[in-house]
Design a protein around this motif. Structure first.
Motif, PDB file in Angstrom:
ATOM      1  N   PHE A  68       0.986  -1.198  -0.112  1.00 24.97           N
ATOM      2  CA  PHE A  68      -0.083   0.154   0.187  1.00 24.97           C
ATOM      3  C   PHE A  68       0.643   1.474   0.077  1.00 24.97           C
ATOM      4  CE2 PHE A  68      -2.494   3.100   2.234  1.00 24.97           C
ATOM      5  CZ  PHE A  68      -4.260   3.349   1.334  1.00 24.97           C
ATOM      6  N   LEU A  69       0.460   2.582  -1.160  1.00 26.07           N
ATOM      7  CA  LEU A  69       1.529   3.676  -1.286  1.00 26.07           C
ATOM      8  C   LEU A  69       0.434   4.588  -0.022  1.00 26.07           C
ATOM      9  CD1 LEU A  69       3.844   5.451  -1.553  1.00 26.07           C
ATOM     10  CD2 LEU A  69       2.697   5.359  -4.092  1.00 26.07           C
ATOM     11  N   PRO A  70       0.943   5.321   1.200  1.00 27.77           N
ATOM     12  CA  PRO A  70      -0.047   5.894   1.559  1.00 27.77           C
ATOM     13  C   PRO A  70      -0.162   7.918   0.463  1.00 27.77           C
ATOM     14  CG  PRO A  70       2.080   5.749   2.710  1.00 27.77           C
ATOM     15  CD  PRO A  70       1.654   4.608   1.221  1.00 27.77           C
ATOM     16  N   ARG A  71      -0.850   8.420   0.509  1.00 27.29           N
ATOM     17  CA  ARG A  71      -1.067   9.316   0.284  1.00 27.29           C
ATOM     18  C   ARG A  71       0.177  10.383   0.738  1.00 27.29           C
ATOM     19  NH1 ARG A  71      -4.776  10.120  -3.327  1.00 27.29           N
ATOM     20  NH2 ARG A  71      -6.189   8.483  -3.448  1.00 27.29           N
ATOM     21  N   PRO A  72       0.990  10.434  -0.260  1.00 27.63           N
ATOM     22  CA  PRO A  72       1.920  12.090   0.828  1.00 27.63           C
ATOM     23  C   PRO A  72       1.575  13.305   0.808  1.00 27.63           C
ATOM     24  CG  PRO A  72       2.326  11.385  -1.382  1.00 27.63           C
ATOM     25  CD  PRO A  72       1.293  11.295  -1.343  1.00 27.63           C
ATOM     26  N   ASN A  73       2.066  13.834   1.346  1.00 25.08           N
ATOM     27  CA  ASN A  73       1.817  15.628   1.647  1.00 25.08           C
ATOM     28  C   ASN A  73       2.403  16.600   0.527  1.00 25.08           C
ATOM     29  OD1 ASN A  73       0.806  15.091   4.499  1.00 25.08           O
ATOM     30  ND2 ASN A  73       2.398  15.084   5.261  1.00 25.08           N
ATOM     31  N   ARG A  74       3.529  16.138  -0.233  1.00 22.50           N
ATOM     32  CA  ARG A  74       3.949  16.499  -1.203  1.00 22.50           C
ATOM     33  C   ARG A  74       3.638  15.594  -2.532  1.00 22.50           C
ATOM     34  NH1 ARG A  74       7.473  13.385   0.639  1.00 22.50           N
ATOM     35  NH2 ARG A  74       9.145  12.132  -0.038  1.00 22.50           N
ATOM     36  N   GLN A  75       4.092  16.953  -3.777  1.00 20.45           N
ATOM     37  CA  GLN A  75       3.708  16.211  -4.835  1.00 20.45           C
ATOM     38  C   GLN A  75       4.684  15.222  -5.001  1.00 20.45           C
ATOM     39  OE1 GLN A  75       1.044  16.898  -7.225  1.00 20.45           O
ATOM     40  NE2 GLN A  75      -0.273  18.158  -5.176  1.00 20.45           N
ATOM     41  N   VAL A  76       4.544  14.061  -5.612  1.00 20.89           N
ATOM     42  CA  VAL A  76       5.263  13.200  -6.005  1.00 20.89           C
ATOM     43  C   VAL A  76       4.060  12.363  -7.337  1.00 20.89           C
ATOM     44  CG1 VAL A  76       6.683  12.492  -3.427  1.00 20.89           C
ATOM     45  CG2 VAL A  76       4.631  11.072  -4.883  1.00 20.89           C
ATOM     46  N   ASN A  77       5.277  12.040  -8.494  1.00 21.63           N
ATOM     47  CA  ASN A  77       4.462  11.344  -8.969  1.00 21.63           C
ATOM     48  C   ASN A  77       4.610   9.658  -8.969  1.00 21.63           C
ATOM     49  OD1 ASN A  77       4.457   8.790 -11.191  1.00 21.63           O
ATOM     50  ND2 ASN A  77       6.412  10.920 -12.458  1.00 21.63           N
ATOM     51  N   ARG A  78       3.049   8.933  -8.226  1.00 19.94           N
ATOM     52  CA  ARG A  78       2.612   8.388  -7.820  1.00 19.94           C
ATOM     53  C   ARG A  78       2.862   7.186  -7.930  1.00 19.94           C
ATOM     54  NH1 ARG A  78       0.301   9.038  -3.149  1.00 19.94           N
ATOM     55  NH2 ARG A  78      -0.482   6.960  -2.932  1.00 19.94           N
ATOM     56  N   PRO A  79       2.212   6.728  -9.293  1.00 19.10           N
ATOM     57  CA  PRO A  79       2.833   5.704  -9.585  1.00 19.10           C
ATOM     58  C   PRO A  79       4.175   5.456 -10.381  1.00 19.10           C
ATOM     59  CG  PRO A  79       1.583   7.052 -11.368  1.00 19.10           C
ATOM     60  CD  PRO A  79       1.768   7.791 -10.103  1.00 19.10           C
ATOM     61  N   ARG A  80       4.972   6.568 -10.607  1.00 19.83           N
ATOM     62  CA  ARG A  80       6.054   5.667 -10.818  1.00 19.83           C
ATOM     63  C   ARG A  80       7.216   5.229  -9.519  1.00 19.83           C
ATOM     64  NH1 ARG A  80       5.085   5.099 -14.407  1.00 19.83           N
ATOM     65  NH2 ARG A  80       4.647   5.945 -15.868  1.00 19.83           N
ATOM     66  N   LEU A  81       6.815   6.082  -7.599  1.00 21.77           N
ATOM     67  CA  LEU A  81       7.197   5.724  -7.034  1.00 21.77           C
ATOM     68  C   LEU A  81       6.494   4.997  -6.934  1.00 21.77           C
ATOM     69  CD1 LEU A  81       8.403   6.630  -4.187  1.00 21.77           C
ATOM     70  CD2 LEU A  81       5.903   7.978  -3.677  1.00 21.77           C
ATOM     71  N   ALA A  82       5.240   4.205  -7.204  1.00 21.32           N
ATOM     72  CA  ALA A  82       4.882   2.898  -6.682  1.00 21.32           C
ATOM     73  C   ALA A  82       5.564   1.655  -6.974  1.00 21.32           C
ATOM     74  CB  ALA A  82       3.320   2.541  -7.494  1.00 21.32           C
ATOM     75  N   LEU A  83       5.937   1.345  -8.574  1.00 23.73           N
ATOM     76  CA  LEU A  83       6.268   0.822  -9.325  1.00 23.73           C
ATOM     77  C   LEU A  83       8.368   0.938  -8.268  1.00 23.73           C
ATOM     78  CD1 LEU A  83       6.003   1.568 -12.532  1.00 23.73           C
ATOM     79  CD2 LEU A  83       4.823   0.010 -11.391  1.00 23.73           C
ATOM     80  N   THR A  84       8.498   2.314  -7.797  1.00 21.41           N
ATOM     81  CA  THR A  84       9.712   1.953  -7.147  1.00 21.41           C
ATOM     82  C   THR A  84       9.640   1.180  -5.976  1.00 21.41           C
ATOM     83  OG1 THR A  84      10.443   4.379  -7.581  1.00 21.41           O
ATOM     84  CG2 THR A  84      11.635   3.356  -6.277  1.00 21.41           C
ATOM     85  N   LEU A  85       8.907   0.995  -5.518  1.00 23.87           N
ATOM     86  CA  LEU A  85       8.067   0.234  -4.127  1.00 23.87           C
ATOM     87  C   LEU A  85       8.334  -1.601  -4.266  1.00 23.87           C
ATOM     88  CD1 LEU A  85       5.272   2.038  -1.887  1.00 23.87           C
ATOM     89  CD2 LEU A  85       8.045   1.760  -1.340  1.00 23.87           C
ATOM     90  N   GLY A  86       7.882  -1.497  -5.581  1.00 19.72           N
ATOM     91  CA  GLY A  86       7.477  -3.031  -6.556  1.00 19.72           C
ATOM     92  C   GLY A  86       9.150  -3.190  -6.610  1.00 19.72           C
ATOM     93  N   VAL A  87       9.799  -2.279  -7.154  1.00 17.87           N
ATOM     94  CA  VAL A  87      11.275  -3.091  -7.231  1.00 17.87           C
ATOM     95  C   VAL A  87      12.036  -3.858  -6.612  1.00 17.87           C
ATOM     96  CG1 VAL A  87      13.206  -2.228  -8.444  1.00 17.87           C
ATOM     97  CG2 VAL A  87      11.198  -2.031  -9.944  1.00 17.87           C
ATOM     98  N   LYS A  88      11.766  -2.283  -4.914  1.00 19.13           N
ATOM     99  CA  LYS A  88      12.646  -2.986  -3.796  1.00 19.13           C
ATOM    100  C   LYS A  88      12.281  -4.190  -3.473  1.00 19.13           C
ATOM    101  CE  LYS A  88      13.042   1.779  -2.665  1.00 19.13           C
ATOM    102  NZ  LYS A  88      13.127   2.818  -1.509  1.00 19.13           N
ATOM    103  N   ALA A  89      10.052  -4.677  -3.369  1.00 19.25           N
ATOM    104  CA  ALA A  89      10.002  -6.063  -2.656  1.00 19.25           C
ATOM    105  C   ALA A  89      10.377  -7.468  -3.742  1.00 19.25           C
ATOM    106  CB  ALA A  89       8.164  -5.286  -2.827  1.00 19.25           C
ATOM    107  N   ALA A  90      10.529  -6.574  -5.413  1.00 26.39           N
ATOM    108  CA  ALA A  90      10.894  -7.796  -5.466  1.00 26.39           C
ATOM    109  C   ALA A  90      11.830  -9.179  -5.607  1.00 26.39           C
ATOM    110  CB  ALA A  90      11.126  -7.839  -7.508  1.00 26.39           C
ATOM    111  N   LYS A  91      11.779 -10.189  -5.992  1.00 25.30           N
ATOM    112  CA  LYS A  91      12.785 -11.047  -5.173  1.00 25.30           C
ATOM    113  C   LYS A  91      13.613 -11.842  -6.687  1.00 25.30           C
ATOM    114  CE  LYS A  91       9.741 -12.103  -0.830  1.00 25.30           C
ATOM    115  NZ  LYS A  91       9.596 -13.163  -0.517  1.00 25.30           N
ATOM    116  N   ASN A  92      12.784 -11.546  -8.002  1.00 22.17           N
ATOM    117  CA  ASN A  92      13.122 -12.997  -8.620  1.00 22.17           C
ATOM    118  C   ASN A  92      14.870 -11.805  -9.256  1.00 22.17           C
ATOM    119  OD1 ASN A  92      12.000 -15.121  -8.589  1.00 22.17           O
ATOM    120  ND2 ASN A  92       9.682 -13.690  -8.790  1.00 22.17           N
TER     121      ASN A  92
END
Length: 213
Positions: A68-92
């Protein structure tokens, strides 16, 4: 000895996409791929019943992981931040950056992708023909080799996959597969705000490059 097949982590971000998740996510989760794989879905603070739909899918698909990606207080590129979290979690070995709106055309999608993921390849762009189900894969030896196409297609917003005509010549791919070690380098290209003469150079360069591939 048979070559070792690649392993994949399929990553996507969703936001208020409950109906599309219910319809399209099973095709990602039910690939016929013997080595196995994982699907990571990052929920960008959906306000519909996305969380409930994902929970139901997890009950029957152990290869599905969600965060889950919480809503930040500042403007960010949310889809890209979400994918970044996914890459960090990836195992393969490989991460496949895609969208819930573009499901695989067949259960052999990952097998086709694996056939192109040779030792000399760092990144693959995938173009899907929705009418025929054919997948065209464009391989690159380095992430930087794909810089022009990715920067142009992903610039400023994530609508680079909506082209219908001359999609390959225009570089409007449906997914990006990249070695996990290079995942964050590839995501940096998603953030580039190119314009003016630089954008024109990317457009012309992409057309010429793909015309002769």
């Amino acid at each position: 000895m048979e070559p070792t097949l690649s392993t994949f982590s399929i990553i996507m971000s969703v936001c208020d996409d409950a109906c599309m998740i219910e319809e399209n996510l099973p095709s990602f989760l039910e690939q016929e791929y013997e080595p196995g794989y994982e699907v990571i879905v990052v929920d960008e603070s959906s306000t519909d019943n996305t969380a409930d739909v994902l929970k139901l899918q997890k009950n029957t698909h152990p290869n599905l992981y969600t965060t889950f990606l919480p809503r930040p207080n500042r403007q960010v590129n949310r889809p890209r931040l979400a994918l970044t979290l996914g890459v960090k979690a990836a195992k393969n070995d490989w991460v496949v950056l895609t969208a819930i709106s573009t499901p695989p055309p067949s259960s052999q999608w990952l097998a086709e992708l694996s056939a192109a993921a040779s030792a000399s390849i760092a990144l693959i762009l995938g173009y899907v023909n929705r009418k025929t189900g054919d997948v065209r894969l464009q391989t690159f030896e380095t992430v930087d080799d794909a810089r022009r196409i990715i920067s142009k297609t992903e610039r400023r917003k994530a609508n680079g996959h909506q082209g219908r005509w001359l999609r390959y010549l225009l570089g409007k791919y449906d997914f990006v597969a990249v070695r996990r070690a290079d995942g964050h380098e590839a995501l940096k290209l998603f953030e580039r705000d190119i314009r003016g003469s630089n954008l024109l150079a990317c457009k012309v360069g992409t057309f010429i490059h793909n015309l002769f591939q």
